[in-house]
Design an enzyme around this catalytic site. Sequence first.
Site, PDB file in Angstrom:
ATOM      1  N   HIS A 474       0.823  -1.212   0.000  1.00 37.66           N
ATOM      2  CA  HIS A 474       0.000   0.000   0.000  1.00 37.66           C
ATOM      3  C   HIS A 474       0.860   1.267   0.000  1.00 37.66           C
ATOM      4  CE1 HIS A 474      -3.270  -2.531   2.274  1.00 37.66           C
ATOM      5  NE2 HIS A 474      -3.209  -2.834   0.985  1.00 37.66           N
ATOM      6  N   PRO A 475       1.862   1.404  -0.850  1.00 33.26           N
ATOM      7  CA  PRO A 475       2.690   2.615  -0.823  1.00 33.26           C
ATOM      8  C   PRO A 475       1.886   3.836  -1.281  1.00 33.26           C
ATOM      9  CG  PRO A 475       3.216   1.305  -2.761  1.00 33.26           C
ATOM     10  CD  PRO A 475       2.285   0.472  -1.919  1.00 33.26           C
TER      11      PRO A 475
END
Length: 538
Positions: A474-475
């Site tokens: 989930h960057p």
Amino acid sequence: MTTYDYIVIGTGSAGSVVAERLSASGRNSVLVLEAGGSDRRFHVQMPLGYAQCFTNPEVNWNFRTEPDPGLANRVSHWPRGKVLGGSSSINALVWIRGHRTDFDDWRAAGNVGWGYDDVLPAFKALEDNAAGADEWRAAGGPVRVSDITKFVHPLAMRFIEAGCELGLPRNLDFNGADQEGMGIYQQNISKGRRVSAARAYLHPASKRPNVRVETHAVATRILIEQGRAVGVDYLHKGKPASARARREVIISAGSINSPHLLQLSGIGPGRLLAETGIETLIANDNVGAHLQDHQSVNYAWRSRIPTLNRLLRPWWGKAYIGSRYLLTRTGPLAMSLNQGGGFLRTDPALTRPNMQIYFQASSTVPPRPGERAVREIDPWPGFAMGISNCRPKSRGEIRLASRDPLAAPRITANALSHDDDVAEMLEGVRFLRRMAATKAMAPFIVEEVRPGSSLQSNDELVADIRSRAGTVFHPVSTCRMAPDAADGVVSPRLKVHGVNGLRVIDASVFPNIISGNTNAAAMMIGWKGAEMILEDNA
């Protein structure tokens, strides 16, 4: 050189939505560039096929981080979608919007128009909720959001009962009135097939005469003249190409490639660009900074009853579930491994959940350092529970490694570099053990296998977390939104500070990470971003 009204770079969760909305009226010509190829692949369309996409270079950028001190100096594998639909074509399909206060925090930071009440209409416009519409949910949108409750493994329901036994409420809808509690994850699946951003938005748009989609097209530089973005240079199947935009260029390449492309184009930290031999057009240290990501660690138990290991490991099990999927589009292959989940507060004094929990009716052997990232199913009946922190304080960065546009950027994750993140993860794993000891789950457990009950002290558990934890993929926030360039890369209208005609519209613009999976919120960003473009160019 062909000219279009708009050029959209990237077809991921946001880019596909942007392309569809900009072209819907028929009045605007839109060029859409995708570095990867077609998503019409069996393992992309089959929900559980994401395991086969995890390291496949035909659909995956297969990024690798720098050695990370917070993760025992390990190099982490970061999959990102390199295919129509981007990471929405290879993710685990959990449909979570985020906590309402996450967006209120965005607005409180000066990002007008991004509070929960502002983004809720966009979320509702996206979805076709299987349970129908209410105050918080909607039906009739392009993204089917399904309830898998009647298909989950029996242990998933025991998992929910265990959380309730520990005082958490039962939650029938994490995207409804409240996020906190235990429940079954909703998934963006329709009739046994993945509903990616490409399937929901890009494919319908691509049938329009005013839309051109070019695959295997890698953007290499934004063309900027007199302070305005006027086009893009790219490699199309390895050959140089260019296109111009009458109105705007939209970068929707994701939290790794969007800041990388800006830096290649001379927009970014001045010292970094000078060291790399790129002329600085706009100096902004925020480009590539503020990288945030959720970290997770799984605990695995040997089960007294059969789990999905029995079907996912042996050849006959694979043959059975494969035949079932092909014939009926049902069974384990028709949904994500992440069946149950929840959001909890490790401290009752907190005003909102700070940890997310996952349940999988299977367990896998972690890869050893240097081995391939795909994990093998354990040879005994097992299940796993995982924990991740909702709003980590650790910050990393994306930095240009070379002026060669095909060279991967340097990813410095700095995972678990903040003491508060480590403390939360420690509380989280202790909660997993309390879950396992409940009356609801204990009768079904033979033993804790990973990390094993011999590890008890805080130091031992933290060492294990650092040795096994990893990204939940989930960057965000590497081109973050802020009212001025001193704090961010794009304005609340998603315009790149200092450049006209250029926007970034994807998860990289999140001012801060949200509580939960990021795909739904990235699609919301695409919806609102396109709405802003149409308003500003009316």
